[in-house]
Scaffold this active site. Structure first.
Site, PDB file in Angstrom:
ATOM      1  N   ILE A   1      10.127  61.321 -75.991  1.00 15.99           N
ATOM      2  CA  ILE A   1       9.835  62.751 -76.135  1.00 15.99           C
ATOM      3  C   ILE A   1       9.970  63.458 -74.793  1.00 15.99           C
ATOM      4  CG2 ILE A   1       8.073  64.441 -76.770  1.00 15.99           C
ATOM      5  CD1 ILE A   1       9.095  62.868 -79.155  1.00 15.99           C
TER       6      ILE A   1
ATOM      7  N   TYR B   1      -5.216  53.361 -78.750  1.00 12.36           N
ATOM      8  CA  TYR B   1      -4.168  54.338 -78.459  1.00 12.36           C
ATOM      9  C   TYR B   1      -4.502  55.690 -79.093  1.00 12.36           C
ATOM     10  CZ  TYR B   1       0.180  56.921 -78.741  1.00 12.36           C
ATOM     11  OH  TYR B   1       1.125  57.922 -78.666  1.00 12.36           O
TER      12      TYR B   1
ATOM     13  N   LYS C   1      -5.174  59.397 -77.203  1.00 14.06           N
ATOM     14  CA  LYS C   1      -4.478  60.653 -77.476  1.00 14.06           C
ATOM     15  C   LYS C   1      -5.458  61.735 -77.930  1.00 14.06           C
ATOM     16  CE  LYS C   1      -0.708  61.001 -76.964  1.00 14.06           C
ATOM     17  NZ  LYS C   1       0.051  61.275 -75.714  1.00 14.06           N
TER      18      LYS C   1
END
Length: 316
Positions: free
Chosen positions: A32, A181, A185
């Site tokens: 990204i 994870y 985030k």
């Protein structure tokens, strides 16, 4: 938080010019981050790719220049897992001001064992959240010097189903890679919304915006040799998935809009239009657990202590 707005006038293929502005994209050498940098470079802005590996940065810059003639790109050695290195890295920017930083770089582990950063923090929480928290502190003077700078934090669809465990932020007691994870985030997103509240309280002109790429797969992403090569076979096998998800080039669209669109305001969340997974970028409603002020305040205090930085992050 107000309701989402469609604003159908935005064209992902005809971005507004941004000559004279400088943007830093962490993790801009792949995924990204790479496509965010490529798209921003097409506006005429100077784009700095922050990353640990110089060779990967050089490859990403060569790829961008091959697709964007005259692209103004440079590499900055940046290691978010080593908090003590960040002041020198920011000094290496050699800038008087910075118009936007995209907090994109991240680590995603699929399997145990639990790993730690140079500073002893759990690797995903330490890199994805604490690294960007501390980086914001050292970038604050450059962002404040710009007329209308933005901090764009890249979250994840995975954060929707997670909740922060304030008593175990570093997964010492319960380490499950995918959950850790997702929580890292979520911590990033909580930081982005809390930063906006604090910036507004001080009357700062800096905006804090959160964006996420939805479902973005390598197998649906166009090739960018030598950064990434997607084989025809990979793309063919992944075609059925296009009903729900997209490639990382499209996953960068909400991030780029959060950087460039003059109608974007602080405290907003931007993501893909179709179920938050694919499609053109749109403003999304912010789920309560992502922006809970009480949780965010406790996370903020803990982050400042763990990262060893002024909890005011240098914004005055």
């Amino acid at each position: 938080m107000s309701s989402p707005s469609p604003n159908l006038s935005w064209d992902v293929h005809r971005l507004p010019p941004a000559e004279g502005r400088t943007f830093l994209v962490t993790g801009g050498n792949a995924g990204i981050g790479y496509f965010t940098a490529e798209q921003l470079a097409a506006t005429g802005a100077v784009v700095v790719l922050g990353g640990r590996d110089r060779a990967k940065g050089e490859a990403a810059m060569a790829s961008i220049r091959s697709r964007v003639p005259g692209a103004l790109v440079r590499h900055l050695r940046l290691d978010l897992a080593d908090l003590s290195s960040l002041p020198a890295a920011v000094a290496g920017l050699d800038l008087d001001r910075l118009d936007a930083v995209v907090h994109n770089a991240g680590v995603a582990l699929d399997d145990p064992p639990r790993r730690v950063t140079e500073d002893g923090h759990e690797l995903m929480f330490g890199t994805n959240h604490l690294g960007h928290f501390a980086l914001t502190r050292w970038l604050a003077p450059l962002l404040t010097a710009a007329p209308a700078a933005r901090v764009v934090t890249v979250g994840s669809f995975a954060a929707r189903s997670e909740r922060l465990d304030l008593g175990d932020l570093q997964s010492n007691q319960d380490y499950r890679p995918k959950r850790t994870y997702g929580r890292s985030k979520l911590a990033q997103m909580s930081f982005g919304f809390e930063l906006d509240r604090r910036l507004r309280a001080t009357g700062s002109t800096v905006l804090s915006v959160v964006a996420h790429p939805g479902g973005a797969l390598d197998s649906l992403t166009p090739s960018r040799p030598p950064v990434r090569v997607t084989s025809p076979g990979e793309r063919l096998r992944a075609l059925p998935a296009t009903l729900l998800v997209q490639g990382k080039d499209a996953g960068a669209w909400p991030v780029v809009r959060a950087v460039l669109d003059p109608e974007v305001a602080g405290g907003q969340l931007w993501g893909p239009r179709v179920f938050g997974l694919r499609g053109l970028p749109r403003r999304e409603p912010v789920l309560p657990h992502m922006a809970d002020p009480a949780v965010a305040a406790r996370l903020w205090a803990a982050s400042g202590e763990l990262a060893g930085v002024d909890p005011g992050l240098g914004f005055r």
